[in-house]
Design an enzyme around this catalytic site. Structure first.
Site, PDB file in Angstrom:
ATOM      1  N   ARG A  27     -13.233 -39.134  34.513  1.00 20.36           N
ATOM      2  CA  ARG A  27     -14.527 -39.813  34.260  1.00 20.36           C
ATOM      3  C   ARG A  27     -14.357 -41.100  33.463  1.00 20.36           C
ATOM      4  O   ARG A  27     -15.226 -41.444  32.662  1.00 20.36           O
ATOM      5  CB  ARG A  27     -15.513 -38.884  33.530  1.00 20.36           C
ATOM      6  CG  ARG A  27     -15.924 -37.659  34.305  1.00 20.36           C
ATOM      7  CD  ARG A  27     -17.167 -37.925  35.128  1.00 20.36           C
ATOM      8  NE  ARG A  27     -17.435 -36.797  36.013  1.00 20.36           N
ATOM      9  CZ  ARG A  27     -18.386 -35.890  35.800  1.00 20.36           C
ATOM     10  NH1 ARG A  27     -19.164 -35.987  34.761  1.00 20.36           N
ATOM     11  NH2 ARG A  27     -18.561 -34.907  36.648  1.00 20.36           N
ATOM     12  N   ARG A  31     -20.686 -43.057  31.598  1.00 17.98           N
ATOM     13  CA  ARG A  31     -21.802 -43.473  30.734  1.00 17.98           C
ATOM     14  C   ARG A  31     -21.419 -43.874  29.318  1.00 17.98           C
ATOM     15  O   ARG A  31     -22.217 -44.470  28.617  1.00 17.98           O
ATOM     16  CB  ARG A  31     -22.845 -42.352  30.686  1.00 17.98           C
ATOM     17  CG  ARG A  31     -23.661 -42.258  31.957  1.00 17.98           C
ATOM     18  CD  ARG A  31     -24.373 -40.939  32.064  1.00 17.98           C
ATOM     19  NE  ARG A  31     -23.390 -39.877  32.244  1.00 17.98           N
ATOM     20  CZ  ARG A  31     -23.684 -38.605  32.427  1.00 17.98           C
ATOM     21  NH1 ARG A  31     -24.931 -38.216  32.432  1.00 17.98           N
ATOM     22  NH2 ARG A  31     -22.729 -37.708  32.594  1.00 17.98           N
ATOM     23  N   ARG A  40     -24.800 -49.307  36.783  1.00 21.96           N
ATOM     24  CA  ARG A  40     -25.582 -48.182  37.302  1.00 21.96           C
ATOM     25  C   ARG A  40     -27.064 -48.557  37.377  1.00 21.96           C
ATOM     26  O   ARG A  40     -27.748 -48.234  38.352  1.00 21.96           O
ATOM     27  CB  ARG A  40     -25.371 -46.984  36.383  1.00 21.96           C
ATOM     28  CG  ARG A  40     -26.008 -45.691  36.816  1.00 21.96           C
ATOM     29  CD  ARG A  40     -25.668 -44.686  35.714  1.00 21.96           C
ATOM     30  NE  ARG A  40     -26.126 -43.346  35.930  1.00 21.96           N
ATOM     31  CZ  ARG A  40     -27.346 -42.918  35.639  1.00 21.96           C
ATOM     32  NH1 ARG A  40     -28.252 -43.760  35.185  1.00 21.96           N
ATOM     33  NH2 ARG A  40     -27.646 -41.652  35.832  1.00 21.96           N
ATOM     34  N   ASP A  77     -18.270 -38.815  44.007  1.00 13.21           N
ATOM     35  CA  ASP A  77     -18.541 -37.500  43.415  1.00 13.21           C
ATOM     36  C   ASP A  77     -18.103 -36.409  44.382  1.00 13.21           C
ATOM     37  O   ASP A  77     -18.107 -36.614  45.597  1.00 13.21           O
ATOM     38  CB  ASP A  77     -20.031 -37.340  43.088  1.00 13.21           C
ATOM     39  CG  ASP A  77     -20.253 -36.184  42.122  1.00 13.21           C
ATOM     40  OD1 ASP A  77     -20.069 -36.396  40.905  1.00 13.21           O
ATOM     41  OD2 ASP A  77     -20.552 -35.064  42.575  1.00 13.21           O
ATOM     42  N   TYR A 154     -21.690 -24.992  44.155  1.00 16.66           N
ATOM     43  CA  TYR A 154     -22.893 -25.848  44.085  1.00 16.66           C
ATOM     44  C   TYR A 154     -23.749 -25.696  45.342  1.00 16.66           C
ATOM     45  O   TYR A 154     -24.973 -25.702  45.274  1.00 16.66           O
ATOM     46  CB  TYR A 154     -22.491 -27.315  43.894  1.00 16.66           C
ATOM     47  CG  TYR A 154     -21.942 -27.603  42.510  1.00 16.66           C
ATOM     48  CD1 TYR A 154     -22.794 -27.906  41.457  1.00 16.66           C
ATOM     49  CD2 TYR A 154     -20.576 -27.541  42.245  1.00 16.66           C
ATOM     50  CE1 TYR A 154     -22.303 -28.152  40.183  1.00 16.66           C
ATOM     51  CE2 TYR A 154     -20.072 -27.794  40.976  1.00 16.66           C
ATOM     52  CZ  TYR A 154     -20.943 -28.092  39.947  1.00 16.66           C
ATOM     53  OH  TYR A 154     -20.462 -28.323  38.682  1.00 16.66           O
TER      54      TYR A 154
HETATM   55  O1  CP3 Z   1     -13.236 -39.214  37.203  1.00 15.14           O
HETATM   56  C1  CP3 Z   1     -13.865 -40.213  37.621  1.00 15.14           C
HETATM   57  O2  CP3 Z   1     -14.213 -41.151  36.862  1.00 15.14           O
HETATM   58  C2  CP3 Z   1     -14.132 -40.338  39.098  1.00 15.14           C
HETATM   59  C3  CP3 Z   1     -15.477 -40.105  39.538  1.00 15.14           C
HETATM   60  C4  CP3 Z   1     -15.971 -38.675  39.439  1.00 15.14           C
HETATM   61  C5  CP3 Z   1     -17.314 -38.363  39.089  1.00 15.14           C
HETATM   62  N1  CP3 Z   1     -17.470 -37.012  39.226  1.00 15.14           N
HETATM   63  C6  CP3 Z   1     -18.342 -39.315  38.683  1.00 15.14           C
HETATM   64  C7  CP3 Z   1     -19.575 -38.816  38.062  1.00 15.14           C
HETATM   65  C8  CP3 Z   1     -15.321 -37.485  39.712  1.00 15.14           C
HETATM   66  C9  CP3 Z   1     -13.853 -37.238  40.058  1.00 15.14           C
HETATM   67  C10 CP3 Z   1     -16.285 -36.449  39.585  1.00 15.14           C
HETATM   68  C11 CP3 Z   1     -15.957 -35.047  39.847  1.00 15.14           C
HETATM   69  C12 CP3 Z   1     -17.004 -34.040  39.728  1.00 15.14           C
HETATM   70  N2  CP3 Z   1     -18.336 -34.150  39.987  1.00 15.14           N
HETATM   71  C13 CP3 Z   1     -16.740 -32.696  39.397  1.00 15.14           C
HETATM   72  C14 CP3 Z   1     -15.365 -32.103  39.169  1.00 15.14           C
HETATM   73  C15 CP3 Z   1     -14.784 -32.484  37.865  1.00 15.14           C
HETATM   74  C16 CP3 Z   1     -15.495 -31.920  36.685  1.00 15.14           C
HETATM   75  O3  CP3 Z   1     -16.061 -32.698  35.929  1.00 15.14           O
HETATM   76  O4  CP3 Z   1     -15.423 -30.686  36.514  1.00 15.14           O
HETATM   77  C17 CP3 Z   1     -17.962 -32.018  39.394  1.00 15.14           C
HETATM   78  C18 CP3 Z   1     -18.164 -30.560  39.062  1.00 15.14           C
HETATM   79  C19 CP3 Z   1     -18.958 -32.945  39.796  1.00 15.14           C
HETATM   80  C20 CP3 Z   1     -20.404 -32.686  40.002  1.00 15.14           C
HETATM   81  C21 CP3 Z   1     -21.229 -33.481  39.089  1.00 15.14           C
HETATM   82  N3  CP3 Z   1     -21.385 -34.840  39.156  1.00 15.14           N
HETATM   83  C22 CP3 Z   1     -21.986 -32.991  38.017  1.00 15.14           C
HETATM   84  C23 CP3 Z   1     -22.070 -31.549  37.596  1.00 15.14           C
HETATM   85  C24 CP3 Z   1     -22.602 -34.098  37.444  1.00 15.14           C
HETATM   86  C25 CP3 Z   1     -23.636 -34.090  36.352  1.00 15.14           C
HETATM   87  C26 CP3 Z   1     -23.047 -33.862  35.032  1.00 15.14           C
HETATM   88  C27 CP3 Z   1     -23.020 -35.121  34.270  1.00 15.14           C
HETATM   89  O5  CP3 Z   1     -21.975 -35.428  33.667  1.00 15.14           O
HETATM   90  O6  CP3 Z   1     -24.076 -35.776  34.246  1.00 15.14           O
HETATM   91  C28 CP3 Z   1     -22.180 -35.256  38.135  1.00 15.14           C
HETATM   92  C29 CP3 Z   1     -22.556 -36.652  37.838  1.00 15.14           C
HETATM   93  C30 CP3 Z   1     -21.458 -37.651  37.676  1.00 15.14           C
HETATM   94  N4  CP3 Z   1     -20.333 -37.721  38.448  1.00 15.14           N
HETATM   95  C31 CP3 Z   1     -21.456 -38.726  36.747  1.00 15.14           C
HETATM   96  C32 CP3 Z   1     -20.285 -39.465  36.989  1.00 15.14           C
HETATM   97  C33 CP3 Z   1     -19.834 -40.727  36.307  1.00 15.14           C
HETATM   98  C34 CP3 Z   1     -22.556 -39.045  35.758  1.00 15.14           C
HETATM   99  C35 CP3 Z   1     -23.624 -39.710  36.567  1.00 15.14           C
HETATM  100  C36 CP3 Z   1     -24.465 -40.683  35.847  1.00 15.14           C
HETATM  101  O7  CP3 Z   1     -24.098 -41.877  35.723  1.00 15.14           O
HETATM  102  O8  CP3 Z   1     -25.563 -40.266  35.456  1.00 15.14           O
END
Ligand code: CP3
Length: 346
Positions: A27, A31, A40, A77, A154
């Site tokens: 990540r 944010r 964003r 994602d 999910y």
């Molecule tokens: O690592 C990186 O920077 C690459 C991009 C990436 C994102 N999500 C961007 C993201 C990657 C590799 C993921 C993987 C992901 N997404 C996983 C597996 C890894 C982990 O964290 O366990 C999972 C379970 C998801 C599903 C997901 N996406 C959830 C549960 C959420 C919401 C939780 C949160 O942090 O808000 C997301 C949103 C998400 N994916 C964000 C980002 C940068 C936040 C979105 C935003 O800007 O509001």
């Protein structure tokens, strides 16, 4: 083993023990960075950002410019695959993802086939192409997908769940449809990752964030086997592309995971100690990890001490420095700089 590459990440993945481990961060575009929040806002919302190739490439590059990480990870994602298969997907601010659910044979029958995902995912492949042109020559490009079990949790529950209860329930109550979903996700993931590689991803990572809730035979069947199937299919098509597996919170399941699946590197969460993992996991090849994300919030001497201890523990084998899970939105960008400085001067 050595590979002729200027990219430290590729050398570590090939099994080389380096004096200073390459670094990136799960990540890393997110944010906690003001420049991410600005892009964003320009895109409108998170999913629009994922599907806007120019802006997704821009946020991927932001942490590379700011910190000089050794690798960039494609901004996308793991839940784009369910959407490409025909599920509805949306994000509720402050809560997380929501999806239409798969709980019956009729729900499953509505899904698209594994080869039908590419139109929907075309913007992601375009992001990869932009990045492979624009990244500095020393920076490796990582593609990724969710592992079938994690994505299935999910799709079945329609949201994130603390114990993956709905997925475990479907596994027990309608094993046929659960297995069919796992197979569909396995095949779609092979197609998706293969296209990311063709577009320019130099390595790919399989995120099995909920692997820790699978125990014993279920871990073998639903975490290890799908990883093995995906990795062997990708190796048949792209023999020189290394693959990182992340069976998060697998605990003892980390032992032998790389050998059993064919993964070139295993990513470690921070529930395992670095000294234990050096002895039990790194003996088989490259490992990645595993600083607790909270240090990016709290900083200070604890961050320095723990970072040094991890570098030290993994010093005698191939290692990629990373966090044990994604950086959180409340992290202080200065602590990331302190972590990098500590790794590179350790
Ligand atoms: O690592 C990186 O920077 C690459 C991009 C990436 C994102 N999500 C961007 C993201 C990657 C590799 C993921 C993987 C992901 N997404 C996983 C597996 C890894 C982990 O964290 O366990 C999972 C379970 C998801 C599903 C997901 N996406 C959830 C549960 C959420 C919401 C939780 C949160 O942090 O808000 C997301 C949103 C998400 N994916 C964000 C980002 C940068 C936040 C979105 C935003 O800007 O509001």
């Amino acid at each position: 083993m050595t590979v002729a590459s200027e990219k430290l990440l590729m050398r570590a993945l090939a099994g080389e023990t380096l004096p200073t481990p390459p670094i990136w961060m799960m990540r890393q575009a997110g944010r906690y960075l003001p420049e991410y929040r600005a892009t964003r806002a320009e895109a409108g919302d998170f999913l629009s950002l994922c599907y806007n190739s120019d802006l997704a490439a821009e946020v991927t590059l932001q942490p590379i410019r700011r910190y000089g990480f050794d690798a960039a990870i494609l901004f996308a994602d793991i839940l784009l695959i369910p959407e490409a298969l025909g599920a509805d997907l949306w994000f509720v601010t402050g809560e997380g993802p929501r999806l239409s659910t798969i709980t019956s044979d009729a729900d499953f029958a509505k899904l698209k086939g594994p080869d039908d995902v590419h139109d929907h995912l075309a913007p992601i492949y375009e992001t990869v192409r932009i990045l492979s042109r624009e990244l500095p020559k020393e920076t490796a490009l990582i593609g990724f997908a969710g592992a079938p079990w994690t994505v299935a949790t999910y799709m079945i529950a329609g949201r994130g769940t603390p114990d993956q209860g709905p997925a475990h329930a479907l596994m027990a109550e309608n094993t046929a449809v659960f297995d069919a979903l796992m197979e569909r996700l396995t095949l779609a993931t092979i197609e998706y990752l293969s296209m990311q590689i063709q577009a320019g991803a130099e390595t790919v990572k399989l995120f099995d964030s909920w692997a820790g809730s699978l125990k014993g035979a279920a871990f073998e069947k639903y975490a290890l086997q799908p990883a093995k199937t995906i990795i062997s299919a990708l190796k048949a098509r792209h023999p020189d592309v290394p693959i990182i597996a992340f069976p998060r919170e697998a605990g003892e399941g980390y032992i032998g995971f790389a050998k059993a699946t064919g993964a070139d590197c295993v990513a470690l969460d921070n529930s395992v100690s670095a000294t234990w993992a050096a002895e039990n996991v790194q003996k088989d090849g490259c490992v990645q990890g595993n600083l607790a994300s909270r240090h990016m919030v709290t900083g200070g001497q604890d961050l320095i001490d723990e970072t040094r201890a991890i570098v030290e523990a993994f010093r005698n084998g191939p290692h990629i420095f990373n966090l044990g899970h994604g950086i959180t939105p409340d992290a202080d960008p200065d602590n990331v700089a302190l972590m990098i400085e500590t790794v590179r001067s350790a």
